[in-house]
Design an enzyme around this catalytic site. Structure first.
Site, PDB file in Angstrom:
ATOM      1  N   SER A 127       0.810  -1.216   0.000  1.00 17.44           N
ATOM      2  CA  SER A 127       0.000   0.000   0.000  1.00 17.44           C
ATOM      3  C   SER A 127       0.847   1.271   0.000  1.00 17.44           C
ATOM      4  O   SER A 127       1.912   1.325   0.628  1.00 17.44           O
ATOM      5  CB  SER A 127      -0.877   0.004   1.261  1.00 17.44           C
ATOM      6  N   GLU A 129       0.162   3.649   1.720  1.00 16.68           N
ATOM      7  CA  GLU A 129       0.203   4.083   3.119  1.00 16.68           C
ATOM      8  C   GLU A 129       1.590   3.819   3.717  1.00 16.68           C
ATOM      9  O   GLU A 129       1.977   4.469   4.693  1.00 16.68           O
ATOM     10  CB  GLU A 129      -0.893   3.327   3.893  1.00 16.68           C
ATOM     11  N   TYR A 151      -1.506   0.330  10.662  1.00 16.61           N
ATOM     12  CA  TYR A 151      -1.769  -0.337   9.379  1.00 16.61           C
ATOM     13  C   TYR A 151      -0.557  -0.213   8.452  1.00 16.61           C
ATOM     14  O   TYR A 151      -0.103  -1.212   7.864  1.00 16.61           O
ATOM     15  CB  TYR A 151      -3.011   0.291   8.725  1.00 16.61           C
TER      16      TYR A 151
END
Ligand code: NAP
Ligand code: G4F
Length: 330
Positions: A127, A129, A151
């Site tokens: 990801s 992120e 996460y």
């Protein structure tokens, strides 16, 4: 006929990938958790050729059993706790599923596929992120990670482990560093879908306003239907590798609101949006914008749906769904 196992089959990406692979002639198996998962019917109604197998990323034995049963050519590991906000409230569970879950699946592949000439190809859902507090703009495969949430940290673990199993055991393991991708199947907890479904309800007179958090952060939003093709392309290459998948455009939440409310015929969204601190995050990812130049060159992949097209697709789908639901209730 090639055989693919998808974890996270009931999620947004699992549903698109299942249809995509079935369309390519694959026999597709979706891993489903729980003894009576209510989404099982949804995914098999949507794709009647999909077969379900039991398994949970928290249970190594169940992953080994799933691999032994399916004997897949390709495994797409899409399952995760994927909601960043939840990862702040449940960091241990996030590490367990989003992080350690990758380790368990790679171990299961190592055991079932054998140490040499392991035939199972593996895709890890990494990801953007992971870039977090970004070190450069735009972000590429070479940009260092600086995750800003439990996460993001768990995804870095899964990503690094995928690289490690490729190098240590020669497994054909690839990692797609996907930037945000949305669709009418996006979960309602994510900001795009929250906006389009709430706007549809406002338009129909069923709701008065939307409560949101930080409107200033910027995301590189693409269409999930385009992005699952990139996952498949990665596993068709002779050599496994890591690829950024993105549109190369960035927009703020404010801009998303502008486009959505304009489409719905409103001059301004401001009278309809309130700020609620519950949706602010302890640490935020302010800016994401990716360069998918490597994916374009090596995979021949490019996004088809642009930002305005995506907002329109989501708003129109929600308007239709909300109107249908309202007329059923009358
Ligand atoms: P999603 O809609 O939240 O789906 C998550 C899936 O994971 C669901 O099918 C869920 O199943 C499953 N799951 C959760 N815990 C599990 C467990 N313990 N064992 C087995 N399955 C479990 O996510 P998505 O948007 O499709 O994203 C797919 C993947 O890509 C995720 O790994 C996400 O982190 C990653 N990603 C997404 C984006 C994006 O913008 N969408 C961007 C980059 C990376 P249940 O139905 O049983 O809960
Ligand atoms: O829609 P979001 O929750 O997505 P976020 O955090 O970017 O994560 C998504 O994309 C990642 C890829 O970069 C995936 F890995 C991850 O699994 C997931 O799919 O939030 C987007 C932005 C954030 O800056 C958030 O603070 O929107 C802001 N926001 C403002 N108000 C809100 C809200 N987010 C949510 N969910 N709800 C709000 O009310």
């Amino acid at each position: 006929m090639k055989r693919a196992l998808i974890t996270g089959i009931t999620g947004q990406d699992g549903r698109y990938l299942s249809e995509f692979l079935t369309g390519k002639g694959y026999q597709v198996f979706g891993m489903i958790r729980g003894q009576n998962n209510p989404k099982a019917k949804l995914v098999t109604d949507e794709n009647p050729r999909l077969e379900l197998v039991e398994g949970d990323l928290r249970d190594l034995g169940s992953l080994i059993a799933a691999l032994e049963q399916v004997q897949p050519d390709e495994v797409y590991n899409l399952a995760a706790i994927s909601f960043v906000q939840l990862s702040f409230r449940q960091p241990e569970l996030t590490a367990e599923i989003t992080g350690l879950g990758v380790l368990r699946m790679l171990e299961a592949i190592r055991v079932v596929g054998g140490m040499e000439n392991n035939p199972i190809r593996f895709y890890q859902a990494s990801s953007s992120e992971m870039f977090g507090k970004v070190r450069e703009v735009p972000q590429t495969e070479a940009t260092p990670f600086h995750p800003r949430s439990p996460y993001g940290v768990a995804k870095v673990f899964g990503h690094d482990l995928t690289v490690n199993y490729r190098e240590a055991y020669g497994i054909h393991a690839s990692s797609g560093i996907l930037f945000n991708h949305e669709s009418p199947r996006r979960g309602h907890e994510f900001v795009t879908r929250k906006i389009t479904s709430s706007l549809a309800r406002i338009k129909l007179g069923l709701q008065e306003s939307i409560s949101l958090g930080n409107l200033e952060s910027r995301r590189d939003w693409g269409y999930a239907g385009d992005y699952v093709e990139a996952m498949w392309l990665m596993l068709q290459q002779d050599e496994p590798d890591d690829y950024v998948i993105s549109t190369g455009e960035t927009h703020s939440i404010r801009e998303f609101l502008d486009v959505a409310f304009h489409l719905a015929g409103y001059d301004s969204w401001e009278p309809y949006v309130t700020h609620d601190t519950r949706f602010d995050r302890p640490s935020e990812v302010d800016l994401l914008i990716g360069s998918a130049a490597k994916a374009k060159e090596k995979l021949g992949w490019e996004p088809r749906v642009n930002f305005e097209g995506l907002v329109k697709m989501m708003y129109e789908a929600d308007l239709e769904a909300e109107a249908r639901e309202a007329s059923r209730e009358q």
